[in-house]
Design a protein around this motif. Structure first.
Motif, mmCIF file in Angstrom:
data_model
loop_
_atom_site.group_PDB
_atom_site.id
_atom_site.type_symbol
_atom_site.label_atom_id
_atom_site.label_comp_id
_atom_site.label_asym_id
_atom_site.label_seq_id
_atom_site.Cartn_x
_atom_site.Cartn_y
_atom_site.Cartn_z
ATOM 1 N N THR A 319 0.823 -1.216 0.000
ATOM 2 C CA THR A 319 0.000 0.000 0.000
ATOM 3 C C THR A 319 0.857 1.267 0.000
ATOM 4 O O THR A 319 0.367 2.354 0.286
ATOM 5 C CB THR A 319 -0.938 0.014 1.219
ATOM 6 O OG1 THR A 319 -0.169 -0.181 2.413
ATOM 7 C CG2 THR A 319 -1.981 -1.098 1.103
ATOM 8 N N GLN A 321 3.217 2.210 1.980
ATOM 9 C CA GLN A 321 3.662 2.687 3.282
ATOM 10 C C GLN A 321 5.027 2.076 3.585
ATOM 11 O O GLN A 321 5.343 0.970 3.132
ATOM 12 C CB GLN A 321 2.654 2.298 4.368
ATOM 13 C CG GLN A 321 1.312 3.030 4.230
ATOM 14 C CD GLN A 321 0.177 2.304 4.925
ATOM 15 O OE1 GLN A 321 -0.222 1.241 4.479
ATOM 16 N NE2 GLN A 321 -0.347 2.898 5.992
ATOM 17 N N TYR A 359 -2.352 6.030 -5.813
ATOM 18 C CA TYR A 359 -2.551 5.003 -4.782
ATOM 19 C C TYR A 359 -2.181 5.532 -3.401
ATOM 20 O O TYR A 359 -2.899 5.292 -2.418
ATOM 21 C CB TYR A 359 -1.719 3.769 -5.114
ATOM 22 C CG TYR A 359 -2.354 2.841 -6.111
ATOM 23 C CD1 TYR A 359 -3.183 1.786 -5.694
ATOM 24 C CD2 TYR A 359 -2.147 2.999 -7.478
ATOM 25 C CE1 TYR A 359 -3.769 0.927 -6.615
ATOM 26 C CE2 TYR A 359 -2.727 2.151 -8.402
ATOM 27 C CZ TYR A 359 -3.545 1.113 -7.971
ATOM 28 O OH TYR A 359 -4.133 0.268 -8.881
ATOM 29 N N TRP A 362 -4.941 7.884 -2.104
ATOM 30 C CA TRP A 362 -6.115 7.183 -1.595
ATOM 31 C C TRP A 362 -5.803 6.458 -0.288
ATOM 32 O O TRP A 362 -6.578 6.521 0.674
ATOM 33 C CB TRP A 362 -6.652 6.186 -2.614
ATOM 34 C CG TRP A 362 -7.735 5.343 -2.002
ATOM 35 C CD1 TRP A 362 -7.639 4.056 -1.563
ATOM 36 C CD2 TRP A 362 -9.074 5.751 -1.685
ATOM 37 N NE1 TRP A 362 -8.816 3.632 -1.007
ATOM 38 C CE2 TRP A 362 -9.714 4.658 -1.073
ATOM 39 C CE3 TRP A 362 -9.783 6.935 -1.863
ATOM 40 C CZ2 TRP A 362 -11.036 4.720 -0.634
ATOM 41 C CZ3 TRP A 362 -11.099 6.996 -1.426
ATOM 42 C CH2 TRP A 362 -11.716 5.894 -0.829
ATOM 43 N N ASN A 363 -4.672 5.773 -0.240
ATOM 44 C CA ASN A 363 -4.341 4.986 0.949
ATOM 45 C C ASN A 363 -4.064 5.880 2.154
ATOM 46 O O ASN A 363 -4.357 5.497 3.290
ATOM 47 C CB ASN A 363 -3.135 4.086 0.657
ATOM 48 C CG ASN A 363 -3.479 2.966 -0.309
ATOM 49 O OD1 ASN A 363 -4.647 2.593 -0.455
ATOM 50 N ND2 ASN A 363 -2.477 2.430 -0.980
ATOM 51 N N ALA A 366 -7.476 6.775 3.208
ATOM 52 C CA ALA A 366 -8.127 5.600 3.790
ATOM 53 C C ALA A 366 -7.611 5.306 5.195
ATOM 54 O O ALA A 366 -8.366 4.860 6.066
ATOM 55 C CB ALA A 366 -7.910 4.386 2.884
ATOM 56 N N SER A 367 -6.326 5.563 5.415
ATOM 57 C CA SER A 367 -5.759 5.299 6.742
ATOM 58 C C SER A 367 -6.327 6.229 7.794
ATOM 59 O O SER A 367 -6.330 5.913 8.985
ATOM 60 C CB SER A 367 -4.228 5.443 6.696
ATOM 61 O OG SER A 367 -3.847 6.801 6.535
ATOM 62 N N SER A 372 -10.913 1.047 3.268
ATOM 63 C CA SER A 372 -10.020 0.000 2.780
ATOM 64 C C SER A 372 -8.917 0.594 1.900
ATOM 65 O O SER A 372 -9.187 1.422 1.029
ATOM 66 C CB SER A 372 -10.810 -1.032 1.971
ATOM 67 O OG SER A 372 -11.783 -1.661 2.774
ATOM 68 N N SER A 373 -7.703 0.133 2.135
ATOM 69 C CA SER A 373 -6.575 0.562 1.316
ATOM 70 C C SER A 373 -6.510 -0.275 0.045
ATOM 71 O O SER A 373 -7.096 -1.357 -0.046
ATOM 72 C CB SER A 373 -5.265 0.415 2.098
ATOM 73 O OG SER A 373 -5.266 1.244 3.235
#
Length: 454
Positions: A319, A321, A359, A362-363, A366-367, A372-373
């Motif tokens: 994701t 990270q 991505y 969004w992630n 989302a976090s 959802s990631s």
């Protein structure tokens, strides 16, 4: 419902930035975009926001980290956070439009971040304290500024590796950032105004950037130019689309560029370049050496505690990270981003960085919003390259192959479409007309951009 902070560090440029810098050499234009980015270049390489229904409006300009943090901050149904973009490059940033020295960092980013809640801070990173979630910045050689974050995006790019070739750091010109393109342009102008009957230029590295640069320099110098392109491999553009490679080889022949394959550059001096081919060392007289071979991720002070690869890239999860640091994201050349479809790292290109930004944005959202990631999956949209002012090659989606003026027109149309606003599209289009018209149009549009709610 708390206010959250997202700090983004940015710096550098990439192959795409250098690639778009070629356009400036061919057209004689001034730099229209500056800043970091994994893809900020002369023509912007911007991505239009709005990939998701939750996002309100396009508010950024070009750089993937801005794309990420601004999208996250502008998400509907969630309180706006503080987004702070930190530029850590010590080199000067050119004006996005108009004369190169007309505007500095503040004017550039004030315009790009107009009507957003993004705060621009320029300084050098001193250290990272991941445990306390803070980054310490040296601002104007004054006391360190502590930026606390809830989420951190690292997009500091990579730097050219001139120290790998003895003498290159002192006598060769890199071609990686917008400032590099400006320096090369000025050096070519000096050479053209000199009394030399033949101007000898060597381009080290035959990847996309090297080939684009060689063909453009050959066009700029015309009959006075003697351009050599040195490739360590057996051909050019290793790993590229076959169509683009064939068109590029044809352009190299048409411009009379001398191609040296299997050439390992040993050293560079003020007026010569030595290389080894077939176990024999040869010497080439040069007036200018342009180096496009190799880059390394930006070394970040205090980031040594983060997991890195042997190449110095930050290791990321699916994701995007940082491994064992879920509050830190990384995109672009600084990060090893694994395509979850192929399980292989993506190439360090603008296209990869743009998709990683989507991505990561969004992630990041989302976090915070407890949604959802998404695992990062790269979609190869194809490749475009410039081979002079009126020639290009495009290979897209394994179905479309273009070359010549049609490809050049389509390539520029793609860049215009990627501009974040209509005013930026207008400015980019205007820049392809005559210089006097461009200068006046840029002044008018610059005033509009600073006064109109985009």
């Amino acid at each position: 419902r708390r206010v959250w902070n997202c700090t983004c560090t940015s710096m550098g440029g990439s192959e795409a930035a250098a690639s778009d810098g070629v356009e400036m050499l061919a057209e004689g234009g001034s730099c229209r975009y500056a800043g970091d980015g994994e893809q900020v270049g002369l023509e912007g390489e911007a991505e239009h926001c709005g990939a998701w229904g939750r996002i309100r409006r396009p508010v950024h300009d070009a750089a993937p980290h801005e794309h990420a943090v601004v999208k996250a901050a502008e998400a509907e149904n969630y309180p706006r956070g503080q987004v702070r973009q930190v530029r850590v490059s010590a080199s000067s940033v050119r004006a996005p439009y108009g004369d190169d020295d007309e505007l500095g960092d503040r004017a550039v980013f004030d315009e790009l971040l107009h009507n957003t809640n993004v705060k621009f801070v320029r300084g050098d990173i001193k250290r990272l304290n991941a445990k306390d979630k803070s980054v310490f910045i040296d601002v104007d050689n004054d006391e360190d500024l502590a930026l606390n974050y809830d989420r951190l995006v690292v997009a500091t790019g990579a730097n050219a590796m001139l120290d790998m070739i003895p003498g290159a750091k002192e006598h060769a010109y890199p071609f990686y950032r917008i400032d590099d393109a400006i320096a090369v342009k000025e050096r070519l102008r000096e050479l053209k105004n000199s009394s030399r009957s033949v101007i000898k230029v060597a381009v080290v590295g035959a990847g996309y950037t090297g080939v684009e640069l060689a063909t453009t320099v050959a066009e700029v110098l015309g009959e006075r130019g003697s351009v050599s392109l040195l490739s360590r491999g057996d051909s050019i553009m290793d790993g590229s689309k076959e169509h683009n490679r064939k068109v590029a080889l044809s352009a190299i022949r048409d411009f009379g560029i001398h191609l040296e394959t299997g050439a390992q550059v040993d050293s560079v001096s003020k007026d010569s370049l030595k290389f080894t081919k077939d176990d024999e060392q040869e010497t080439m007289e040069v007036d200018l050496v342009l180096c496009t071979a190799g880059s390394r991720p930006t070394a970040l002070k205090g980031f040594g505690s983060l997991p890195q690869t042997d190449k110095g890239q930050l290791q990321t999860t699916k994701t995007l990270q940082i491994k064992d640091n879920e509050d830190i994201f990384a995109v672009g050349d600084i990060a090893e981003c694994i395509d979850q479809s192929t399980k292989k790292p993506t190439k360090p290109t603008a296209q990869s960085a743009l998709q990683q930004a989507d991505y990561a944005a969004w992630n990041l959202y989302a976090s915070i919003a407890k949604e959802s990631s998404l695992p990062f999956r790269y979609l190869d949209l194809g490749e475009m390259m410039c081979l002079g002012s009126n020639n290009a090659a495009i290979s897209a989606l394994n179905a479309l192959n273009l070359e010549g003026k049609a490809a050049a027109t389509m390539r520029r149309a793609v860049y215009v479409a990627r501009m974040p606003t209509d005013l930026h599209r207008l400015r980019t289009t205007a820049s392809w007309t005559s210089r006097p018209v461009v200068s006046k149009a840029n002044n008018v549009i610059a005033d509009l951009l600073r006064s109109v709610d985009l």
